[in-house]
Design an enzyme around this catalytic site. Structure first.
Site, PDB file in Angstrom:
ATOM      1  N   SER A 117      14.578  -1.415  11.264  1.00 33.63           N
ATOM      2  CA  SER A 117      15.816  -0.778  10.837  1.00 33.63           C
ATOM      3  C   SER A 117      15.782   0.568  10.948  1.00 33.63           C
ATOM      4  CB  SER A 117      15.993  -1.146   9.277  1.00 33.63           C
ATOM      5  OG  SER A 117      15.685  -2.558   9.033  1.00 33.63           O
TER       6      SER A 117
HETATM    7  N1  SAH Z   1      12.366  -5.424   7.865  1.00 27.89           N
HETATM    8  C1  SAH Z   1      12.258  -5.288   9.157  1.00 27.89           C
HETATM    9  C2  SAH Z   1      13.518  -5.335  10.104  1.00 27.89           C
HETATM   10  C3  SAH Z   1      14.075  -6.609  10.107  1.00 27.89           C
HETATM   11  S1  SAH Z   1      15.088  -7.251  11.646  1.00 27.89           S
HETATM   12  C4  SAH Z   1      11.532  -4.008   9.751  1.00 27.89           C
HETATM   13  O1  SAH Z   1      11.008  -3.243   8.870  1.00 27.89           O
HETATM   14  O2  SAH Z   1      11.182  -3.834  10.456  1.00 27.89           O
HETATM   15  C5  SAH Z   1      15.337  -8.930  10.540  1.00 27.89           C
HETATM   16  C6  SAH Z   1      14.597  -9.665  10.702  1.00 27.89           C
HETATM   17  O3  SAH Z   1      14.753 -11.014  10.072  1.00 27.89           O
HETATM   18  C7  SAH Z   1      14.046 -10.227  12.162  1.00 27.89           C
HETATM   19  O4  SAH Z   1      12.787 -10.280  12.493  1.00 27.89           O
HETATM   20  C8  SAH Z   1      14.612 -11.808  12.166  1.00 27.89           C
HETATM   21  O5  SAH Z   1      13.581 -12.715  12.940  1.00 27.89           O
HETATM   22  C9  SAH Z   1      14.040 -12.156  10.724  1.00 27.89           C
HETATM   23  N2  SAH Z   1      14.971 -13.301  10.067  1.00 27.89           N
HETATM   24  C10 SAH Z   1      16.248 -13.682  10.333  1.00 27.89           C
HETATM   25  N3  SAH Z   1      16.522 -14.739   9.748  1.00 27.89           N
HETATM   26  C11 SAH Z   1      15.172 -14.971   8.858  1.00 27.89           C
HETATM   27  C12 SAH Z   1      14.904 -16.283   8.107  1.00 27.89           C
HETATM   28  N4  SAH Z   1      15.892 -17.235   7.764  1.00 27.89           N
HETATM   29  N5  SAH Z   1      13.361 -16.154   7.552  1.00 27.89           N
HETATM   30  C13 SAH Z   1      12.738 -15.177   7.774  1.00 27.89           C
HETATM   31  N6  SAH Z   1      12.812 -14.252   8.934  1.00 27.89           N
HETATM   32  C14 SAH Z   1      14.281 -14.209   9.162  1.00 27.89           C
END
Ligand code: SAH
Length: 216
Positions: free
Chosen positions: A64
């Site tokens: 992010s």
């Molecule tokens: N917080 C992260 C950025 C998140 S991007 C950082 O600091 O880098 C969003 C993430 O959510 C992605 O890696 C995606 O794979 C994950 N995601 C999406 N759906 C999900 C689910 N149901 N359970 C766990 N992770 C999930």
């Protein structure tokens, strides 16, 4: 300029950018100052770690934007006694910021590879109060519930019921919600004795919260 001098200047600029985007909480700014975003990026993208933009990571996901990480962390009102759940580990950067403010951080991610890579960075930075697990985070982490704080870093259509159920009374959850990939609102939910209070914070853009565990 020395390497240390250049690093200090880079950090100062980074923090200045966050302040100019409206981040005011001193503890959050200190956490953002201490944790090197460059450690969570690979190859050419590591060079752009201190710019205020989202960047690609493995598995087609993104780290992010730093100002969004800071503003979401601020909205979460983390205290040093808190047990926090993050859904969507991604690079691990948001979890690392939370680790500076909370007692304990659990973070879950549906891509195993991202979990393994994030764990390696946590170890390298000696962030011992984070547990990263591969799981479908839409169901939360029932074995560790209830949580004082929950942060979701992928967009759901609505605040997921299992996550609301795992929030302690008095607890706060921050979650991007929206029907499409382009229009989402960041919502702050407070659990009260009698129900949930909702507050809309700002518009955001996150990857979608998907069902199930990924293949990689
Ligand atoms: N917080 C992260 C950025 C998140 S991007 C950082 O600091 O880098 C969003 C993430 O959510 C992605 O890696 C995606 O794979 C994950 N995601 C999406 N759906 C999900 C689910 N149901 N359970 C766990 N992770 C999930």
């Amino acid at each position: 300029m020395t390497d240390a001098g250049a690093r200090a200047e880079r950090t100062m600029r980074f923090i200045y950018t966050l302040r100019s985007k409206g981040v005011t909480d001193a503890a959050v700014l200190r956490a953002m100052e201490r944790i090197d975003r460059g450690a969570f990026l690979r190859g050419i993208f590591a060079e752009r770690a201190y710019e205020d933009m989202p960047l690609p990571i493995a598995c087609g996901q993104t780290i992010s934007q730093p100002s969004v990480v800071a503003l979401m962390t601020e909205a979460l009102e983390v205290t040093p006694r808190d047990k926090v759940l993050e859904v969507g580990t991604g690079s691990g950067y948001q979890a690392a910021i939370l680790s500076q403010l909370a007692r304990r951080v659990y973070t879950v991610e549906r891509h195993r590879r991202l979990v393994l890579e994030a764990r390696a960075v946590f170890e390298k930075l000696n962030l011992v109060n984070i547990t990263a697990l591969s799981a479908d985070g839409s169901f939360g982490l029932p074995e560790q519930a209830p949580f004082d704080r929950i942060i979701v870093t992928a967009a759901a259509e609505d605040a997921p019921g299992p996550l609301l159920a795992q929030l302690r009374v008095g607890g706060i959850m921050v979650v991007p919600v929206g029907q499409s990939d382009t229009v989402q609102s960041l919502i702050k939910v407070r659990r009260t004795e009698s129900g949930f209070d909702y507050e809309e914070l700002r518009s955001v853009r996150f990857v979608p919260l998907l069902e199930g565990i990924a293949q990689d």
